[in-house]
Design an enzyme around this catalytic site. Structure first.
Site, mmCIF file in Angstrom:
data_model
loop_
_atom_site.group_PDB
_atom_site.id
_atom_site.type_symbol
_atom_site.label_atom_id
_atom_site.label_comp_id
_atom_site.label_asym_id
_atom_site.label_seq_id
_atom_site.Cartn_x
_atom_site.Cartn_y
_atom_site.Cartn_z
ATOM 1 N N ASP A 1 -6.082 -7.324 4.342
ATOM 2 C CA ASP A 1 -7.216 -6.762 3.602
ATOM 3 C C ASP A 1 -8.034 -7.901 2.998
ATOM 4 O O ASP A 1 -9.259 -7.944 3.121
ATOM 5 C CB ASP A 1 -6.684 -5.830 2.501
ATOM 6 C CG ASP A 1 -7.808 -5.211 1.688
ATOM 7 O OD1 ASP A 1 -8.776 -4.720 2.300
ATOM 8 O OD2 ASP A 1 -7.720 -5.237 0.448
ATOM 9 N N TYR B 1 0.817 -1.215 0.000
ATOM 10 C CA TYR B 1 0.000 0.000 0.000
ATOM 11 C C TYR B 1 0.851 1.266 0.000
ATOM 12 O O TYR B 1 0.438 2.290 -0.519
ATOM 13 C CB TYR B 1 -0.891 0.025 1.246
ATOM 14 C CG TYR B 1 -2.171 -0.762 1.118
ATOM 15 C CD1 TYR B 1 -2.132 -2.153 1.025
ATOM 16 C CD2 TYR B 1 -3.403 -0.137 1.111
ATOM 17 C CE1 TYR B 1 -3.300 -2.879 0.927
ATOM 18 C CE2 TYR B 1 -4.578 -0.862 1.014
ATOM 19 C CZ TYR B 1 -4.522 -2.233 0.920
ATOM 20 O OH TYR B 1 -5.685 -2.943 0.824
HETATM 21 C C1 IPM Z 1 -10.420 -1.796 3.770
HETATM 22 C C2 IPM Z 1 -10.596 -1.228 2.387
HETATM 23 C C3 IPM Z 1 -9.484 -0.227 2.120
HETATM 24 C C4 IPM Z 1 -8.184 -0.989 2.145
HETATM 25 C C5 IPM Z 1 -9.643 0.583 0.825
HETATM 26 C C6 IPM Z 1 -10.967 1.312 0.774
HETATM 27 C C7 IPM Z 1 -8.510 1.543 0.621
HETATM 28 O O1 IPM Z 1 -10.646 -2.257 1.463
HETATM 29 O O2 IPM Z 1 -10.377 -0.995 4.735
HETATM 30 O O3 IPM Z 1 -10.320 -3.017 3.910
HETATM 31 O O4 IPM Z 1 -7.797 -1.590 1.130
HETATM 32 O O5 IPM Z 1 -7.519 -0.975 3.182
HETATM 33 MG MG MG Z 2 -10.703 -4.187 2.338
#
Ligand code: IPM
Ligand code: MG
Length: 363
Positions: A245, A141
């Protein structure tokens, strides 16, 4: 007890569900004579449209000046063609990184009343109670370099962790395991990735500080299968950012609806709280959204940022009692719409508050 909470409702169903969460928190705090104050700012798609950026400076400043931040959801189909750093999601990632919370706690649990909503057999999910600890500020990320080079037709992201980043989130996970069933499963892909080898070696080192916790390691691919086959085997599950995630969404299958799940991000300057679900633009504004994930997120705010354990527990009990009474939002009633009292988002919020009053009246 005074607590200043910033609400960034965001997009889609975000405003509807955070409204109910705020109302429930107010009810819980008033019954115990605690003072919660709330302010509101924009984030995500609504901020792109009105302020030209997914994370306005004013939102960030207000967040840093608050004791806790409650986020609804971000994202919408109209932004799909934007590059990652211009999208609504960039607002959320910018906020996460500025607030500094690196440990994202995502409980996934089976409600007996919702077993019928899960495609898994009741005897598999019955009693499942997992706490994901997802590292939130590292990995793919945030790693650089990152780029989509349209000229060469190549794109790359970087999965990067330092030993300290792994150790600090591992410590949070081990401590939480000590307060639960004392088992920690660390997820990685150490058979392929150097980052995962660092991850595993660091977790093993940190484990020596917590001799009462049993540590096991799972590769992420195997873990995604075990979670569905034997979810009761897991207590605390520690993952890097992207694996967490993915696995936390997968685990919503155990609960029966993504709409039920709360999350809390701790360890930074200001804790950030979000339901796990997204902005669900297809049902936004129709009163169909399930506010229980957001309401349970409110309970986590009271627990982790205000130390109001009695009130937090009462909210969780109220949610369980409402489900026991047969009331459902439409996402939870698909199996048998006739058999339930089907409630709108607002009606569900009101039902939780009404039940909460009866629970907290003598506190
Ligand atoms: C989560 C969501 C987020 C992430 C997105 C909206 C950026 O999927 O909080 O799990 O990937 O962390
Ligand atoms: Mg997510």
């Amino acid at each position: 007890m005074k607590l200043k909470i910033l609400v960034v409702a965001g997009d889609g169903i975000g405003p509807e569900v955070t409204n109910e969460a705020v109302a429930v928190m107010k009810e819980a705090a008033a019954l115990g004579s605690h003072e919660l104050t709330f302010s509101e700012r924009r984030i995500g798609g609504v901020a792109i449209v009105q302020d030209g950026t997914p994370l306005p400076a004013d939102t960030l400043n207000e967040a840093l000046a608050s004791d806790a931040v409650l986020l609804g959801a971000v994202g919408g189909n109209e932004f799909n063609s934007l590059p990652p750093d211009k999208r609504p999601e960039a607002g959320l990632l910018g906020l996460r990184s500025a607030l500094g919370g690196f440990a994202n706690l995502r409980p996934a649990f089976a409600f007996k009343e919702l077993a019928v909503n899960s495609p898994l057999r009741p005897e598999i999910i019955d009693g499942a109670d997992i706490l994901f600890v997802r590292e939130l500020l590292g990995g793919l990320y945030f790693g650089t370099p990152r780029e989509w080079n349209r000229a060469t037709g190549e794109a790359w992201n970087t999965m990067r962790y330092t030993r300290d980043e792994v150790a600090r989130v591992a410590r949070v996970a081990f401590k939480l395991a000590q307060g639960r069933r004392k088992k920690l499963t660390s997820v990685d892909k150490a058979n392929v990735l150097e980052v995962s080898q660092l991850w595993r070696a660091t977790v093993i080192e940190v484990a020596t500080e917590f001799p009462d916790v049993t540590l096991e390691h799972q590769y992420v691919d195997a873990m995604s299968m075990h979670l569905m086959n034997q979810p009761r085997n897991y207590d605390v599950v520690l993952t890097e950012n992207l694996f967490g995630d993915i696995l936390s969404d997968e685990s919503a299958v155990i609960t029966g609806s993504l709409g039920m799940l709360p999350s809390a991000t701790i360890g930074g300057k200001v804790n950030l709280y979000e339901p796990v679900h997204g902005s669900a633009p297809d049902i936004a504004g129709k009163g169909l959204a399930n506010p229980l994930g957001a309401i349970l997120t409110g309970a986590l705010i009271l627990r982790h940022s205000a130390g109001l354990e009695t009130e937090a527990h009462a909210i969780e009990t109220a949610v369980r009692k409402v489900l026991e009474s047969g009331c459902r939002t439409p996402d939870l009633a698909r199996s048998n719409p006739q058999g339930f009292c089907v409630l709108s988002t607002k009606e569900m919020g009101a039902k939780v508050r009404e039940t909460l009053k009866t629970l907290l009246v003598n506190v």
